[in-house]
Structure formats: structure tokens, C-alpha cells
Design a protein around this motif. Structure first.
Motif, PDB file in Angstrom:
ATOM      1  N   PRO A 159       0.818  -1.226   0.000  1.00  0.00           N
ATOM      2  CA  PRO A 159       0.000   0.000   0.000  1.00  0.00           C
ATOM      3  C   PRO A 159       0.849   1.272   0.000  1.00  0.00           C
ATOM      4  O   PRO A 159       0.478   2.270  -0.633  1.00  0.00           O
ATOM      5  CB  PRO A 159      -0.810  -0.111   1.292  1.00  0.00           C
ATOM      6  CG  PRO A 159      -0.872  -1.592   1.555  1.00  0.00           C
ATOM      7  CD  PRO A 159       0.434  -2.128   1.096  1.00  0.00           C
ATOM      8  N   ALA A 160       1.997   1.251   0.691  1.00  0.00           N
ATOM      9  CA  ALA A 160       2.867   2.429   0.714  1.00  0.00           C
ATOM     10  C   ALA A 160       3.475   2.675  -0.664  1.00  0.00           C
ATOM     11  O   ALA A 160       3.623   3.822  -1.099  1.00  0.00           O
ATOM     12  CB  ALA A 160       3.967   2.256   1.762  1.00  0.00           C
ATOM     13  N   LEU A 161       3.832   1.585  -1.366  1.00  0.00           N
ATOM     14  CA  LEU A 161       4.382   1.741  -2.709  1.00  0.00           C
ATOM     15  C   LEU A 161       3.313   2.264  -3.666  1.00  0.00           C
ATOM     16  O   LEU A 161       3.586   3.116  -4.519  1.00  0.00           O
ATOM     17  CB  LEU A 161       4.938   0.403  -3.204  1.00  0.00           C
ATOM     18  CG  LEU A 161       5.698   0.432  -4.529  1.00  0.00           C
ATOM     19  CD1 LEU A 161       6.917   1.351  -4.435  1.00  0.00           C
ATOM     20  CD2 LEU A 161       6.136  -0.974  -4.936  1.00  0.00           C
ATOM     21  N   ASP A 162       2.087   1.794  -3.497  1.00  0.00           N
ATOM     22  CA  ASP A 162       0.987   2.294  -4.333  1.00  0.00           C
ATOM     23  C   ASP A 162       0.764   3.780  -4.087  1.00  0.00           C
ATOM     24  O   ASP A 162       0.517   4.552  -5.028  1.00  0.00           O
ATOM     25  CB  ASP A 162      -0.297   1.519  -4.025  1.00  0.00           C
ATOM     26  CG  ASP A 162      -0.228   0.065  -4.490  1.00  0.00           C
ATOM     27  OD1 ASP A 162       0.634  -0.247  -5.344  1.00  0.00           O
ATOM     28  OD2 ASP A 162      -1.036  -0.757  -3.988  1.00  0.00           O
ATOM     29  N   ARG A 163       0.840   4.179  -2.827  1.00  0.00           N
ATOM     30  CA  ARG A 163       0.645   5.601  -2.498  1.00  0.00           C
ATOM     31  C   ARG A 163       1.800   6.436  -3.035  1.00  0.00           C
ATOM     32  O   ARG A 163       1.592   7.564  -3.515  1.00  0.00           O
ATOM     33  CB  ARG A 163       0.536   5.778  -0.981  1.00  0.00           C
ATOM     34  CG  ARG A 163       0.189   7.189  -0.534  1.00  0.00           C
ATOM     35  CD  ARG A 163      -0.198   7.207   0.934  1.00  0.00           C
ATOM     36  NE  ARG A 163      -0.632   8.533   1.342  1.00  0.00           N
ATOM     37  CZ  ARG A 163       0.138   9.425   1.982  1.00  0.00           C
ATOM     38  NH1 ARG A 163       1.392   9.086   2.287  1.00  0.00           N
ATOM     39  NH2 ARG A 163      -0.327  10.594   2.315  1.00  0.00           N
ATOM     40  N   LEU A 164       3.026   5.881  -2.985  1.00  0.00           N
ATOM     41  CA  LEU A 164       4.179   6.587  -3.540  1.00  0.00           C
ATOM     42  C   LEU A 164       3.946   6.873  -5.019  1.00  0.00           C
ATOM     43  O   LEU A 164       4.221   7.979  -5.496  1.00  0.00           O
ATOM     44  CB  LEU A 164       5.438   5.742  -3.345  1.00  0.00           C
ATOM     45  CG  LEU A 164       6.767   6.371  -3.754  1.00  0.00           C
ATOM     46  CD1 LEU A 164       7.114   7.552  -2.844  1.00  0.00           C
ATOM     47  CD2 LEU A 164       7.877   5.323  -3.697  1.00  0.00           C
ATOM     48  N   SER A 165       3.425   5.894  -5.743  1.00  0.00           N
ATOM     49  CA  SER A 165       3.147   6.082  -7.168  1.00  0.00           C
ATOM     50  C   SER A 165       2.001   7.068  -7.383  1.00  0.00           C
ATOM     51  O   SER A 165       2.064   7.927  -8.267  1.00  0.00           O
ATOM     52  CB  SER A 165       2.802   4.739  -7.817  1.00  0.00           C
ATOM     53  OG  SER A 165       3.889   3.843  -7.761  1.00  0.00           O
ATOM     54  N   TRP A 235      14.002   3.439   0.556  1.00  0.00           N
ATOM     55  CA  TRP A 235      12.987   4.342   1.111  1.00  0.00           C
ATOM     56  C   TRP A 235      12.707   3.980   2.572  1.00  0.00           C
ATOM     57  O   TRP A 235      11.630   3.499   2.919  1.00  0.00           O
ATOM     58  CB  TRP A 235      11.701   4.260   0.279  1.00  0.00           C
ATOM     59  CG  TRP A 235      11.772   5.078  -0.973  1.00  0.00           C
ATOM     60  CD1 TRP A 235      11.437   6.391  -1.124  1.00  0.00           C
ATOM     61  CD2 TRP A 235      12.240   4.647  -2.257  1.00  0.00           C
ATOM     62  NE1 TRP A 235      11.663   6.801  -2.412  1.00  0.00           N
ATOM     63  CE2 TRP A 235      12.152   5.764  -3.139  1.00  0.00           C
ATOM     64  CE3 TRP A 235      12.728   3.448  -2.757  1.00  0.00           C
ATOM     65  CZ2 TRP A 235      12.532   5.687  -4.474  1.00  0.00           C
ATOM     66  CZ3 TRP A 235      13.112   3.377  -4.078  1.00  0.00           C
ATOM     67  CH2 TRP A 235      13.004   4.480  -4.922  1.00  0.00           C
ATOM     68  N   PRO A 236      13.658   4.235   3.467  1.00  0.00           N
ATOM     69  CA  PRO A 236      13.467   3.843   4.873  1.00  0.00           C
ATOM     70  C   PRO A 236      12.336   4.597   5.563  1.00  0.00           C
ATOM     71  O   PRO A 236      11.778   4.096   6.541  1.00  0.00           O
ATOM     72  CB  PRO A 236      14.822   4.170   5.511  1.00  0.00           C
ATOM     73  CG  PRO A 236      15.392   5.258   4.661  1.00  0.00           C
ATOM     74  CD  PRO A 236      14.945   4.921   3.265  1.00  0.00           C
ATOM     75  N   MET A 237      12.006   5.789   5.067  1.00  0.00           N
ATOM     76  CA  MET A 237      10.897   6.521   5.683  1.00  0.00           C
ATOM     77  C   MET A 237       9.562   5.813   5.442  1.00  0.00           C
ATOM     78  O   MET A 237       8.586   6.074   6.150  1.00  0.00           O
ATOM     79  CB  MET A 237      10.847   7.960   5.162  1.00  0.00           C
ATOM     80  CG  MET A 237      10.544   8.101   3.675  1.00  0.00           C
ATOM     81  SD  MET A 237      11.903   7.613   2.585  1.00  0.00           S
ATOM     82  CE  MET A 237      13.031   8.965   2.887  1.00  0.00           C
ATOM     83  N   LEU A 238       9.533   4.902   4.456  1.00  0.00           N
ATOM     84  CA  LEU A 238       8.331   4.117   4.189  1.00  0.00           C
ATOM     85  C   LEU A 238       8.447   2.687   4.712  1.00  0.00           C
ATOM     86  O   LEU A 238       7.453   2.081   5.079  1.00  0.00           O
ATOM     87  CB  LEU A 238       8.046   4.083   2.685  1.00  0.00           C
ATOM     88  CG  LEU A 238       7.858   5.434   1.996  1.00  0.00           C
ATOM     89  CD1 LEU A 238       7.628   5.241   0.500  1.00  0.00           C
ATOM     90  CD2 LEU A 238       6.705   6.205   2.615  1.00  0.00           C
ATOM     91  N   SER A 239       9.659   2.154   4.735  1.00  0.00           N
ATOM     92  CA  SER A 239       9.846   0.759   5.131  1.00  0.00           C
ATOM     93  C   SER A 239      10.111   0.583   6.621  1.00  0.00           C
ATOM     94  O   SER A 239       9.723  -0.433   7.205  1.00  0.00           O
ATOM     95  CB  SER A 239      10.989   0.130   4.330  1.00  0.00           C
ATOM     96  OG  SER A 239      12.208   0.822   4.553  1.00  0.00           O
ATOM     97  N   CYS A 240      10.779   1.552   7.245  1.00  0.00           N
ATOM     98  CA  CYS A 240      11.084   1.427   8.683  1.00  0.00           C
ATOM     99  C   CYS A 240      11.173   2.821   9.309  1.00  0.00           C
ATOM    100  O   CYS A 240      12.244   3.237   9.759  1.00  0.00           O
ATOM    101  CB  CYS A 240      12.373   0.639   8.903  1.00  0.00           C
ATOM    102  SG  CYS A 240      13.832   1.301   8.044  1.00  0.00           S
ATOM    103  N   PRO A 241      10.063   3.550   9.358  1.00  0.00           N
ATOM    104  CA  PRO A 241      10.091   4.935   9.864  1.00  0.00           C
ATOM    105  C   PRO A 241      10.553   5.049  11.307  1.00  0.00           C
ATOM    106  O   PRO A 241      11.218   6.027  11.668  1.00  0.00           O
ATOM    107  CB  PRO A 241       8.653   5.422   9.688  1.00  0.00           C
ATOM    108  CG  PRO A 241       7.824   4.167   9.589  1.00  0.00           C
ATOM    109  CD  PRO A 241       8.700   3.158   8.932  1.00  0.00           C
ATOM    110  N   ALA A 242      10.219   4.059  12.146  1.00  0.00           N
ATOM    111  CA  ALA A 242      10.642   4.132  13.547  1.00  0.00           C
ATOM    112  C   ALA A 242      12.152   4.029  13.661  1.00  0.00           C
ATOM    113  O   ALA A 242      12.798   4.807  14.378  1.00  0.00           O
ATOM    114  CB  ALA A 242       9.977   3.015  14.351  1.00  0.00           C
ATOM    115  N   GLU A 243      12.745   3.068  12.938  1.00  0.00           N
ATOM    116  CA  GLU A 243      14.199   2.907  12.956  1.00  0.00           C
ATOM    117  C   GLU A 243      14.893   4.125  12.361  1.00  0.00           C
ATOM    118  O   GLU A 243      15.949   4.544  12.839  1.00  0.00           O
ATOM    119  CB  GLU A 243      14.605   1.647  12.202  1.00  0.00           C
ATOM    120  CG  GLU A 243      14.186   0.350  12.867  1.00  0.00           C
ATOM    121  CD  GLU A 243      12.755  -0.059  12.504  1.00  0.00           C
ATOM    122  OE1 GLU A 243      12.009   0.770  11.937  1.00  0.00           O
ATOM    123  OE2 GLU A 243      12.392  -1.212  12.813  1.00  0.00           O
TER     124      GLU A 243
END
Length: 505
Positions: A159-165, A235-243
Motif C-alpha cells: 500500500p505504501a508503494l501504491d501511495r508513492l506512485s 525508502w526507509p521513511m516508508l519501510s522502517c520509519p521508527a528505525e
């Protein structure tokens, strides 16, 4: 209070920082994502005035100047965003506490952001548009799987990748073509680098590049520079924002691993001794090629050793004088065949075509030597030179009796921009026919390179290629001189003798 001013990469806007910004604020910081003109819905470009790099530098400066005095400002640049970040920091160096390079390159004075575009085919097309006098216009944003051409999407939820697009915007061409202009003031600002290992680069690799002695990389080993790793894609802000938020807080506090300056050790890994005791063999240097021929009546089979890379053009000694390459050549001579090393011009990821030509020329030089049997040749590739094996796998000549590779890269890494190129051994092996392939695997290989090796092995098995595996379970990438484990000697001897058996069979 620390104020994080965050600038996103190509095609993206402030929305990518939402989760990271929330976590930074919860930890007591302030997070200010920058809306770049023409890329963010909050800041549309004027139709009559196309946005360029200076426009985006001005966008960042406006946010910097709005921060009240006394706050520590940390500028975070991701991907393309590092170019306006560095441009702004150069003009406000006294106000910036730190720059965070988030999985991006190193902008240079006078060089446009186009030089950092990973997709080499796109880079060439855009450069041609610039030369033809058409610098205006836009670059169409990627969608779906096309994002992989700009960096690994590992870890990004669907879903994050879809939103990125869905929210992606065309990149104004002028932002990529306008050269960055720096006064040099930015050099005084402390720096943190955050490397996303799923995109192909980790701290150890950067240390090896520094060890090669390239002056352009010397600044990475200065005391004010620290490095962090995130085990994710681009894209760490989408894949692991907490880290990512935690890492940014640590960076702001001055943490991170420091690199060792070139020459600080008695010998960097690539210049440490070869682990086998071998007899001296006279070197015969001709152009880019060195021959190590055993005593006795010619002609003899030959093994041509192809070094990895990219290796900076200014690195000294050059690869053909590195102990690992010389050691392999001397081992070949000790086993009764000619060993040959060479220097090829793989100085940058865009140089694979030129390096391939150098290798082909070197092979012909070796074959034409009177001490060499031109119909019995083996090629042995190392590390990043593994991609150069693709041409020989795709159309092996009759005189090529064996192909070997040690800890090779066998498919382009995500951030190399070579996905559609011919330098893809995983695809090429289907055409290798009866060519024997000896593959030396490092058991402690980096995950990104190990994945390319696994894909190659699977492809070779699927097409019935003649593949022999020589495993070094406790070996790292470059194990012969980095930290040779006990199994190094038997593995090297087995691999060499297997190659020679194919030459003599």
C-alpha cells in the motif's frame, strides 16, 4: 531542541516523511519536511518559470531562515534531496548543526544532480536532451516496479508503494541539469551518512573505497563524519520509519561509526599478504597486462584474472599489483600454466562498457603471446568484476575452456542503474552451453551480493550449466587478504586445480 529539516528525493513530496516526522516530534524534536516547488502539491511551480536546482535550494533556505535562533538545525537529504540540502547548507553553514546524507551520493561543486541518477539509460537520455538545447520539461515519475530503477523498494509495504506512485510528481528537468554551485563553506558542517544496505551499500564497502586512497573520499574519514546502517531498501521513511527516526536522533547527537583514514593501518585489506607461500615468478609487463609464466617450453594454457571494482582512477597501487591478484597469478604459474593480471578502467558504475573492452583487448594480448596456447584460455573474475563475465557467458568462444569467479557480483545491485544492461550474468548463463564455470562462494558474503550469487546458481541449475561450487564457509568478501579462514588454502588450491583441469582436458 533539534529541528530536523527533511528534503525528499526525486518525484516525491512531504508526504513520505509523515511517520518519521511524527516519531521525531514524539521524541522531543521538531520535524519540518520541505515542500519543493513543482514536486509538492503545497508548492506548485509557476508555468512560466520552470523549477530548477536553485529554486529548490531557495525552498530549503526559506525553511532554515524561519527557524528561530538558537535551535540546532539538522538538514536531512534523501536521494535527489541531498543536492538542495547541501546547496542550502553552503549558504547558511553557520546555522546548520549537521547534514544527514540519507542513502544518497556526495554532491560536488559544478556537477548537476543528473550525475547521481542511478538509471544509466535514463541518465544518458537526459544528458542528450541537455546537449540538444532542450533543458526544459519534466521527467515522468515511475510507477509500481519502475521504482526499482531508482533504488531498492525492499521493505516498502504494497500500500505504501501504491501511495508513492499515486502521489508522485514529474521531476522538473532543470533540477537535474543545473550544476550545483558551492563556495566551500559547507565543508565545515558535521556530517552523518545513513546507508540502506538493501540498496547495495554498507559501511564496510565505504571503508574499502576510502582505503583505496581516492582523495575525493578522504573527507569521509574525518572525525566529524559518522555512519549508520539500516537493513532496508532505498525508502526507509516508508519501510522502517521508527528505525529511521531513531537513527536521525542518534545522528543529531553526533553518534555513528567513524571510518579509518587511508593509510592509518599498516596495510588496508586489499594490500595484505596473499595467504599461500608461493615461489617468485618473473613478471612481464606489457601495457595493461602482466604475465607470470612458468619456466619450460611454451606454449601453455593461460588464466586471465579480472579484478573487481569500481576502483578510483587514482588508486595506487593499481589492482594488478594487489596481493590477491598477484597471488592468484603466481599460483597459476606454480601449477604449470600462465597467469595474467590486468588493469581495466572500471572507475565508475558507468564504465562497465569501457572495462569490458579493456578485458577483451587484454585477453587478445595474452592469446597472442608466444608463451601462451591461444586455444586454451580461462577467465577468472573477482567481486564487482563479476558483471564483466556476462559477455563471455552469453557467447563463449571455442578457445575459452573455463570461466571462474570469486565472491562475484552476478547481477547489478539495486542502486547500480544497470538493470536493463547486458552486464547480467544471471541472465547470460542460460547461453553458456558446455562452458565449465567454477564459482568460489564466500559463506559470510554481504546479503545483497549473496542474493545475486544465489540467483546465478539457481539459473545455472535451471539451464543445466556445468557449474562447480567451491565454498569458503567462514570467508568474507575478499577473504584471501581480508581475514583468510582455515579453509582458504584448500579452497584456493581446489578452485585453481579445477580450472587447470578444464584447460588441460
Amino acid at each position: 531542541m533539534t529541528v530536523f529539516i527533511m528534503v525528499a528525493g526525486a518525484f516525491t513530496g512531504t508526504h513520505v516523511w509523515q511517520e518519521t516526522a511524527t516519531r521525531l516530534a514524539a521524541a522531543g524534536g521538531a520535524a519540518l519536511p520541505v515542500a519543493l516547488t513543482g514536486l509538492d502539491a503545497a508548492r506548485p511551480a509557476e508555468p512560466s518559470v520552470p523549477a530548477d536546482l536553485e529554486t529548490h535550494i531557495a525552498d530549503v533556505l526559506a525553511v532554515v531562515d524561519a527557524v528561530e535562533a538558537g535551535r540546532d538545525i539538522v538538514l536531512v537529504g534523501h536521494d535527489y534531496g541531498i543536492h538542495p540540502v547541501v546547496g542550502a547548507a553552503d549558504r547558511r553553514a553557520g546555522r546548520i548543526a549537521r547534514i544527514v546524507y540519507l542513502d544518497c551520493g556526495m554532491p560536488r561543486n559544478g556537477v548537476p544532480a543528473l550525475a547521481a541518477v542511478p538509471d544509466q539509460a535514463l541518465r544518458a537520455r537526459l544528458a542528450e536532451r541537455s546537449r540538444s538545447g532542450s533543458p526544459d520539461g519534466e521527467v515522468t515519475p515511475p510507477t509500481g516496479e519502475e521504482w526499482q530503477r531508482w533504488g531498492s523498494t525492499a521493505g516498502v509495504p504494497g500500500p505504501a508503494l501504491d501511495r508513492l506512485s499515486a502521489l508522485a510528481a514529474p521531476q522538473p528537468l532543470g533540477t537535474l541539469l543545473q550544476p550545483l554551485r558551492l563556495s566551500g563553506a559547507v565543508a565545515a558542517v558535521p556530517v552523518s551518512g545513513v546507508l540502506c544496505t538493501g540498496n547495495g551499500v554498507g559501511i564496510d564497502l565505504v571503508q574499502r573505497l576510502v582505503d583505496l586512497g581516492d582523495p575525493a573520499l578522504a573527507a569521509l574519514a574525518e572525525p566529524q563524519v559518522g555512519f549508520f546502517e539500516l537493513a532496508t531498501g532505498h525508502w526507509p521513511m516508508l519501510s522502517c520509519p521508527a528505525e529511521l527516526a531513531e537513527t536521525l536522533l542518534r545522528a543529531a547527537a553526533g553518534g555513528g561509526r567513524r571510518l579509518r583514514p587511508a593509510g592509518a593501518d599498516s596495510a588496508p585489506a586489499h594490500l595484505r599478504p596473499f595467504p599461500l607461500d608461493l615461489p617468485e615468478v618473473a613478471r612481464d609487463r606489457k601495457g595493461r597486462v602482466d604475465l607470470y609464466a612458468p619456466a619450460g617450453a611454451p606454449p601453455r594454457p593461460a588464466v586471465v584474472f579480472v579484478h573487481g571494482g569500481p576502483v578510483p582512477a587514482g588508486a595506487r597501487p593499481t589492482p594488478r599489483d594487489w596481493p590477491a591478484l598477484v597471488g592468484h597469478a603466481r599460483l597459476a604459474a606454480a601449477e604449470g600454466v600462465v597467469g595474467a593480471t590486468l588493469d581495466h578502467r572500471l572507475h565508475d558504475l558507468a564504465d562497465y562498457g569501457r572495462a569490458a573492452e579493456d578485458v577483451a583487448d587484454a585477453v587478445e594480448a595474452v592469446r597472442s603471446d608466444p608463451r601462451v596456447d591461444p586455444d586454451r584460455i580461462a577467465l577468472w573474475f573477482f567481486s564487482g568484476g563479476g558483471l564483466l563475465s556476462a559477455d563471455w557467458l552469453a557467447a563463449p568462444p571455442a578457445w575459452l575452456r573455463c570461466l571462474a569467479a570469486s565472491y562475484p557480483v552476478l547481477a547489478p545491485l539495486p542502486n547500480w542503474g544497470l538493470t536493463g544492461s547486458r552486464f547480467h550474468p544471471v541472465r547470460a548463463v542460460a547461453h553458456a552451453g558446455g562452458l565449465p564455470v567454477v564459482l568460489v562462494r564466500a559463506g559470510l558474503e554481504t546479503p545483497e551480493i549473496a542474493a545475486t550469487v544465489a540467483s546465478f546458481v539457481a539459473a545455472a541449475e535451471d539451464c543445466g550449466a556445468r557449474l562447480e561450487l567451491v565454498d569458503v564457509p567462514n570467508g568474507h568478501h575478499g577473504f584471501e587478504t581480508l581475514d583468510p579462514p582455515e579453509e582458504t588454502r584448500p579452497a584456493l588450491l581446489r578452485a585453481m586445480r579445477s580450472v587447470i583441469a578444464h584447460l588441460e582436458g
